[in-house]
Design a protein around this motif. Structure first.
Motif, PDB file in Angstrom:
ATOM      1  N   UNK A  63     -24.558  11.289 -95.781  1.00  0.00           N
ATOM      2  CA  UNK A  63     -23.817  12.212 -96.642  1.00  0.00           C
ATOM      3  C   UNK A  63     -24.634  12.544 -97.882  1.00  0.00           C
ATOM      4  N   UNK A  64     -25.331  11.514 -98.368  1.00  0.00           N
ATOM      5  CA  UNK A  64     -26.104  11.683 -99.594  1.00  0.00           C
ATOM      6  C   UNK A  64     -27.179  12.733 -99.392  1.00  0.00           C
ATOM      7  N   UNK A  65     -27.827  12.661 -98.286  1.00  0.00           N
ATOM      8  CA  UNK A  65     -28.903  13.613 -98.032  1.00  0.00           C
ATOM      9  C   UNK A  65     -28.894  13.944 -96.542  1.00  0.00           C
ATOM     10  N   UNK A 110     -10.924  13.800 -91.941  1.00  0.00           N
ATOM     11  CA  UNK A 110      -9.988  13.149 -92.844  1.00  0.00           C
ATOM     12  C   UNK A 110     -10.667  12.274 -93.872  1.00  0.00           C
ATOM     13  N   UNK A 111     -12.003  12.237 -93.859  1.00  0.00           N
ATOM     14  CA  UNK A 111     -12.708  11.519 -94.905  1.00  0.00           C
ATOM     15  C   UNK A 111     -13.060  10.099 -94.538  1.00  0.00           C
ATOM     16  N   UNK A 112     -12.330   9.516 -93.585  1.00  0.00           N
ATOM     17  CA  UNK A 112     -12.568   8.122 -93.231  1.00  0.00           C
ATOM     18  C   UNK A 112     -13.438   8.080 -91.972  1.00  0.00           C
ATOM     19  N   UNK A 113     -14.689   7.637 -92.101  1.00  0.00           N
ATOM     20  CA  UNK A 113     -15.558   7.678 -90.923  1.00  0.00           C
ATOM     21  C   UNK A 113     -15.162   6.606 -89.886  1.00  0.00           C
ATOM     22  N   UNK A1043     -14.981   4.434-108.804  1.00  0.00           N
ATOM     23  CA  UNK A1043     -15.443   4.931-107.516  1.00  0.00           C
ATOM     24  C   UNK A1043     -16.720   4.194-107.135  1.00  0.00           C
ATOM     25  N   UNK A1044     -16.988   4.052-105.866  1.00  0.00           N
ATOM     26  CA  UNK A1044     -18.287   3.536-105.464  1.00  0.00           C
ATOM     27  C   UNK A1044     -18.883   4.484-104.444  1.00  0.00           C
ATOM     28  N   UNK A1049     -18.809   9.323-101.009  1.00  0.00           N
ATOM     29  CA  UNK A1049     -19.125  10.073 -99.801  1.00  0.00           C
ATOM     30  C   UNK A1049     -17.848  10.576 -99.137  1.00  0.00           C
ATOM     31  N   UNK A1050     -16.815   9.713 -99.163  1.00  0.00           N
ATOM     32  CA  UNK A1050     -15.548  10.128 -98.548  1.00  0.00           C
ATOM     33  C   UNK A1050     -14.931  11.284 -99.318  1.00  0.00           C
ATOM     34  N   UNK A1051     -15.040  11.202-100.644  1.00  0.00           N
ATOM     35  CA  UNK A1051     -14.509  12.275-101.477  1.00  0.00           C
ATOM     36  C   UNK A1051     -15.202  13.595-101.153  1.00  0.00           C
ATOM     37  N   UNK A1052     -16.507  13.516-100.984  1.00  0.00           N
ATOM     38  CA  UNK A1052     -17.254  14.733-100.684  1.00  0.00           C
ATOM     39  C   UNK A1052     -16.796  15.323 -99.345  1.00  0.00           C
ATOM     40  N   UNK A1053     -16.602  14.445 -98.352  1.00  0.00           N
ATOM     41  CA  UNK A1053     -16.142  14.931 -97.049  1.00  0.00           C
ATOM     42  C   UNK A1053     -14.783  15.604 -97.196  1.00  0.00           C
TER      43      UNK A1053
END
Lengths: 1128, 69
Positions: A63-65, A110-113, A1043-1044, A1049-1053
């Motif tokens: 997600x980061x890159x 849904x954000x949760x992988x 946040x961590x 990453x979940x927020x971004x999704x």
């Protein structure tokens, strides 16, 4: 990692340690080696399953890159013959049947992988026919193709996450396996190849494969791991908190400035141990009861300590994480990262260092369960988008590549190399057939030459450390011979004869040879050499009559005027020591200097000065006023003979202590510098030098005597003219100046003149920006930069500026040597940052009346060829660029650390000055008035035009610009707008006079700011829900709120799904706020609208096109599509 | 990690020109330098030099100037 043969002759305690070690370190041992621990793992079923911690890390990094191939693991082997591709395809199906992780994708709806089985993600076998390629090129072609496939990013969401390719050469086959790290690790790759070979052999033989059924699936393990924290986590957390407290990541001497965001762009330099050294490593490991991994890690620690100048060294390593026996035959990613932190004490021998490294390594391995990401989050290790992770250096030792045999076909591994880097530096070694591999480096940070040197240094250091394991590291400090030779070559300026003459001798030669030539000009004044000589002799006579003793200081308090030149020459001719003061400085300062110097004699033009000085406590015995100097040369008085080692001048400089100290410089040193002007700048009798420096600055001495020593002319520029660019340029032009030596500030003024000058430009004394350098190269006849402290006589280094090259410090001038050393005066390796020490003919005698200070700064030169020489410690830090040019890094005082990162103030300043609205900038570290942080990074901005309401326009704009070009940790916390920067008497930035920001003006994230737009309001809502908070301001830091990285990453999704835009996770790191998120989303929406508008436009256009035009257009498009290269 | 300079013993050293400086007591001296007989912390050594080094002129110059005067 690698371990020795188990057991043999160990004490029970050691055996236990070994067992623990193996369970973790077995990544290097391959399947089947770990201790047989088992515990029941429930079956989770084949539905969507949670991710293991290792998978979460990989998913987060994706997600980061997104779209990187950095996490593709591959294995390539040459098969000595033909493989049966049908059987291989069947074996692949069997393999996927056995390990369903191979048809798994990561679904983040849904954000949760979750990991989900997908039939569409089944890996396929590709067969590429290269039989037409000539036999000699076959392998190279196959390898190149394999490299290309390895570098193709895989899509975590759709798969497949593994590939199998056979390159069919004329005489043999090449096999390539690529698998994404999210479903595999190094161990898993070995399992995959082993099982594939077994299944293939069975297919070929037409028999069922003899493989025991797997006890669990990877998803069972992942779900179990995700089901709750391991009870060991608590003790491990405590261990790591203690172990990594105040962690300072290694500050590697990078060649290129760190960009705001990292990329995985990488390259590698080979590391080859050879059989002898390989054997030595293994022997030493056996002798010291440890493993090759630990020996190599310890050697790497020594090299990093040398390279960074830091004793505290942290290196990341990977552990297999397969403590449970059920995991041994699974494909999947179980790895964890460990931080090995060690103190490289230079007083220890390598053997003792190794004992310590062994202990810390075993202790780390005993605490290997807690996922490293959790360690990072909990310890709040420095985090930034510019770094791939908190561990810039990784070391991985893999076992020899698995040499599987495919139904009797021998398979020989082929090294594909590395083209991506996940950390700044990664040392990857394989231990079979002998230690070899590569030093992988981020190519956006390092020059390949630097990496090659580092790799070579590692091998040489290992050899030397093993040869002399009991010698204190500080004495050994092993550098390759070639590097030592290269450093010695770079250190030395040209060696030239230095005739035993004085400055007066040089001028006398010109007086005798060119008596009528013009020596000095000033507005309305012109002195020939003969006239100058007469007046100087007259004054020298008066000084002698006043009882001047050899080397006695004579204070001269005069503006830049012909009298100043006369005074300087007269003092020297009379055998005195010229002590210039600047009338432009405060009288209090000048009185203080007079007092400190104990000068008995003062030369000045100001009748009333004596009284004022007396009030300030300075009372020279005799004041000789310019009006009384006369022109009568005394008859018959023999001029004193002056020893070349006697003092020529004494310059007071204010050091970091604040108390000015008098630097004592001999004729010999001055003459060496004056002669360098001929060598470096072709000074001859045609030179007309515009003198502009403060008389109290040693550059002024050079300005006066430089032209006079070659028969040229000193053109004295009036102090008032220098303050204005137009008058400055006009004054230089009027005097016919051919050259000036100015500070960057002076040249910035000249640059803005309506009629700029075109002369030879020497610039030095303060930081010269690349922009100014480019201007000088473009517009001036020649441009040089120069550097040097007063203590080594005017300038010690010089270099001609070249277009499009970062400004270097320059090379040492004649008879001068420059060394880069660490705190203990040992040479630092090539490319490392060290304190610059200067030795040679320019070395001053010391500080007047301060023997202790002299002894502290002028120290024994351990590198000198002649015995008993000294060198001066400048307190300036520099490094060699890959091309061998000396590059200034910063003052000792400029090397600041904020929030754990070393920051080069100059780099931050340059970024601020790159903003179009900013004329000048300065950056300093100041205590935080609000006490939130220890220190704040503060930028001081001088706008080109007065800024109206800078808080709302100018500052946010500059901050945005700086965020674009700098890593987030280098962006200043505060911005203050000033009318001008405070400067010292010599025109340098007066750092101490930069104001400290007041409390509560914090322009960043503390104050609550309510959402201002509907979009911000929506996103605030989402973040609030996400973090379970009542209030979130648009400037609040997501991470500070709890946040961590995984949550981020979940927020971004979530946001991507909600707004249907692509967001790059990495962008969030620079400024993790609602405001920034809203901007990113808005930018995405805008881009999309443009695209839609574009499509709409095309649709309309197409609608209006006549049919025949449309057909032609379609045909063209199809033809283009047909020519497009197919993805292999 | 922590700065341990205070524990390190330095020595006052001097060259043939009778110029003083400090060096690590346990390290080999660069050629042309000898110990002047005083050892201690770095600060102690510098304080000692402040007392004993009364004339900053190199010895050879001092001798030449003495003869010519």
């Amino acid at each position: 990692m690698n371990v020795p043969d188990p057991g043999a002759g160990l004490s029970p305690a050691k055996a236990r340690l070994l067992q623990r070690w193996r369970s973790g370190a077995a990544d290097g041992d391959g399947p089947g080696a770990a201790a047989p621990t088992e515990r029941p793992i429930p079956s989770y079923g084949t539905g969507p399953a949670p991710l293991s911690p290792a998978q979460q890390r990989l998913w987060f990094l994706e997600q980061l890159r997104p779209g990187s191939a950095a996490f593709n693991l591959s294995h390539c082997a040459v098969l000595d013959g033909r493989v049966d591709t049908d059987a291989l395809a069947g074996a692949l199906d069997d393999l996927v049947g056995r390990h369903d992780i191979l048809r798994t994708v990561i679904d983040a709806t849904g954000g949760e992988p979750r990991q989900v089985l997908a039939d569409g993600a089944r890996p396929r076998l590709d067969v590429v026919d290269l039989t037409d390629v000539p036999a000699g090129d076959g392998l190279a072609t196959a390898t190149a193709r394999a490299t290309g496939v390895t570098d193709e990013p895989m899509n975590l969401g759709t798969g497949p996450l593994a590939r199998l390719v056979v390159y069919r050469l004329a005489d043999r086959d090449v096999l390539l396996v690529v698998v994404h790290h999210v479903i595999a690790d190094g161990w898993a790759l070995t399992v995959a190849l082993r099982d594939l070979a077994t299944l293939y052999a069975a297919r070929v033989a037409g028999q069922p494969a003899d493989l025991a059924p797997l006890p669990i699936r990877f998803a069972d393990m992942a779900a179990w791991q995700a089901g709750g924290d391991d009870p060991a986590y608590d003790t491990e957390r405590a261990y790591w908190r203690d172990r990594l407290a105040d962690l300072r990541p290694p500050e590697l001497p990078v060649d290129k400035p760190r960009a705001a965001e990292f990329t995985y762009a990488g390259d590698w330099a080979p590391v080859e141990f050879g059989t002898d050294l390989d054997a030595a490593v293994r022997r030493f490991a056996r002798e010291t009861n440890t493993t090759p991994y630990v020996v190599l890690l310890a050697a790497l620690n020594v090299v990093l300590a040398m390279t960074t100048g830091q004793r505290d060294v942290v290196v990341g390593g990977a552990v297999a994480g397969r403590e449970l026996a059920q995991t041994h035959d699974l494909i999947g990613n179980f790895t964890n990262t460990l931080a090995f932190r060690n103190d490289v004490d230079p007083r220890l021998g390598f053997r003792d260092l190794l004992a310590g490294v062994r202990e810390t390594t075993l202790a780390a391995l005993a605490h290997q369960k807690l996922p490293f990401d959790r360690v990072v989050e909990e310890l709040k290790l420095p985090r930034s988008a510019a770094h791939a992770g908190p561990l810039p250096v990784l070391f991985v030792l893999q076992p020899g590549a698995p040499a599987a045999d495919f139904a009797g076909l021998p398979a020989t591994p082929v090294q594909l190399g590395w083209r991506t880097a996940r950390a700044d530096l990664e040392l990857h070694l394989r231990d079979q057939p002998h230690l070899h591999g590569g030093l992988v480096f981020r190519s956006d940070l390092f020059d390949p030459r630097t990496a090659r040197r580092l790799a070579e240094r590692f091998v040489v250091a290992t050899r030397m450390l093993l040869m002399l394991p009991d010698e204190p590291l500080g004495r050994l400090w092993p550098l390759p011979d070639a590097e030592t030779r290269q450093l010695a070559e770079l250190a030395a300026g040209p060696q030239r004869d230095l005739p035993p003459v004085t400055v007066v001798d040089l001028v006398d030669r010109q007086i005798a040879g060119r008596p009528h030539a013009v020596a000095v000009t000033a507005p309305g004044v012109r002195l020939s050499y003969a006239e100058l000589d007469t007046r100087a002799r007259a004054l020298a006579g008066r000084l002698t009559r006043a009882g001047l003793r050899p080397e006695e200081p004579v204070a001269v308090l005069l503006p830049r005027s012909p009298e100043l030149v006369v005074a300087a020459l007269a003092v020297l001719r009379a055998g005195g020591c010229y002590l210039p003061l600047d009338p432009a400085h405060s009288e209090r300062r000048n009185a203080g200097t007079l007092q400190r110097s104990g000068a008995r004699l003062l030369l000045t033009a100001d009748k009333n000065l004596t009284g004022r000085l007396a009030e300030l406590g300075a009372a020279p015995e005799q004041v000789l006023l310019t009006d009384d100097w006369g022109t009568d040369v005394p008859d018959g008085a023999a001029a004193p003979v002056i020893d070349p080692d006697a003092l020529a001048y004494q310059i007071y400089t204010s050091g970091s202590t604040g108390t000015p100290k008098g630097v004592l410089v001999s004729h010999r040193s001055a003459v060496n510098y004056l002669l360098s002007l001929v060598e470096e700048h072709d000074f001859d009798s045609s030179v007309v030098l515009g003198a502009i420096a403060s008389p109290a600055f040693d550059a002024s001495v050079a300005e006066l005597f430089g032209p006079l020593s070659v028969g040229g002319t000193v053109h004295l520029v009036d102090g008032d003219d220098i303050a204005d660019g137009n008058r400055f340029a006009a004054a230089l032009t009027a005097g016919g100046a051919t050259v000036i030596s100015g500070t960057a500030t002076a040249w910035q003024l000249l640059r803005r003149a309506d009629q700029p000058v075109r002369i030879n430009a020497l610039v030095g004394g303060e930081r010269v920006g690349d922009d100014l350098a480019a201007y000088l190269v473009d517009t001036q006849l020649g441009a040089w930069t120069q550097y040097g402290p007063t203590e080594t006589t005017v300038w010690a280094t010089v270099t001609r500026l070249v277009a499009d090259e970062a400004v270097p410090l320059g090379h040492p001038i004649r008879n001068t040597r420059c060394y880069l050393v660490d705190d203990e005066l040992r040479p630092v390796p090539f490319g490392a940052v060290g304190e610059l020490c200067i030795a040679g003919a320019g070395l001053a005698r010391g500080y007047a009346g301060s023997p202790a200070l002299t002894a502290e700064r002028f120290v024994p030169d351990p590198f000198a060829e002649a015995p008993g020489e000294r060198m001066y410690r400048t307190g300036d830090f520099a490094r060699y660029r890959p091309d061998g040019a000396l590059q200034f890094v910063g003052r000792r005082d400029d090397q600041v650390k904020v929030r754990g990162y070393r920051i080069e103030l100059g780099e931050v300043t340059a970024a601020a000055e790159s903003h179009i609205m900013i004329a000048e900038a300065a950056v300093a570290v100041r205590p935080d008035p609000d006490g939130v942080e220890d220190q704040l990074l503060v930028a001081y901005l001088v706008p080109r035009e007065p800024a109206i309401d800078p808080e709302t326009h100018l500052i946010p704009d500059v901050r945005r610009k700086m965020r674009d070009v700098l890593p987030a940790y280098m962006v200043p916390d505060r911005f203050l707008v000033l009318d001008q920067l405070p400067r010292t008497g010599t025109g340098k930035l007066d750092v101490n006079a930069l104001p400290t920001p007041g409390g509560n003006t914090r322009s960043t994230e503390t104050a609550y700011v309510a959402p201002r737009t509907p979009l911000e309001a929506e996103i605030t809502e989402i973040v609030r829900d996400f973090l379970g908070l009542d209030t979130v301001g648009v400037h609040d830091d997501f991470f500070e709120l709890g946040g961590h990285s995984i949550r981020a990453a979940q927020l971004v999704v979530k946001l991507q799904e909600r707004y249907g835009v692509e967001l790059v996770m990495q962008k969030l790191f620079g400024s993790p706020t609602v405001e920034h998120l809203a901007n990113l989303v808005q930018a995405g929406l805008d881009r999309q609208r443009q695209l839609t508008d574009g499509h709409e436009g095309i649709r309309r256009l197409v609608g209006e096109l006549p049919d025949d035009k449309l057909d032609a257009l379609l045909a063209t498009l199809l033809a283009e599509r047909g020519q497009a290269p197919r993805a292999s | 990690m922590s700065n341990e300079t205070a524990e390190v013993t330095h020595a006052v050293v001097v060259n043939d020109e009778e110029q003083y400086s400090v060096w690590w007591a346990d390290r080999d001296l660069p050629a042309g330098w000898r110990k002047a007989g005083f050892e201690g912390t770095r600060a102690d050594c510098l304080a000692h030099i402040e007392q004993v080094w009364s004339d900053l002129r190199p010895r050879s110059l001092r001798e030449r100037m003495a003869t010519s005067a």
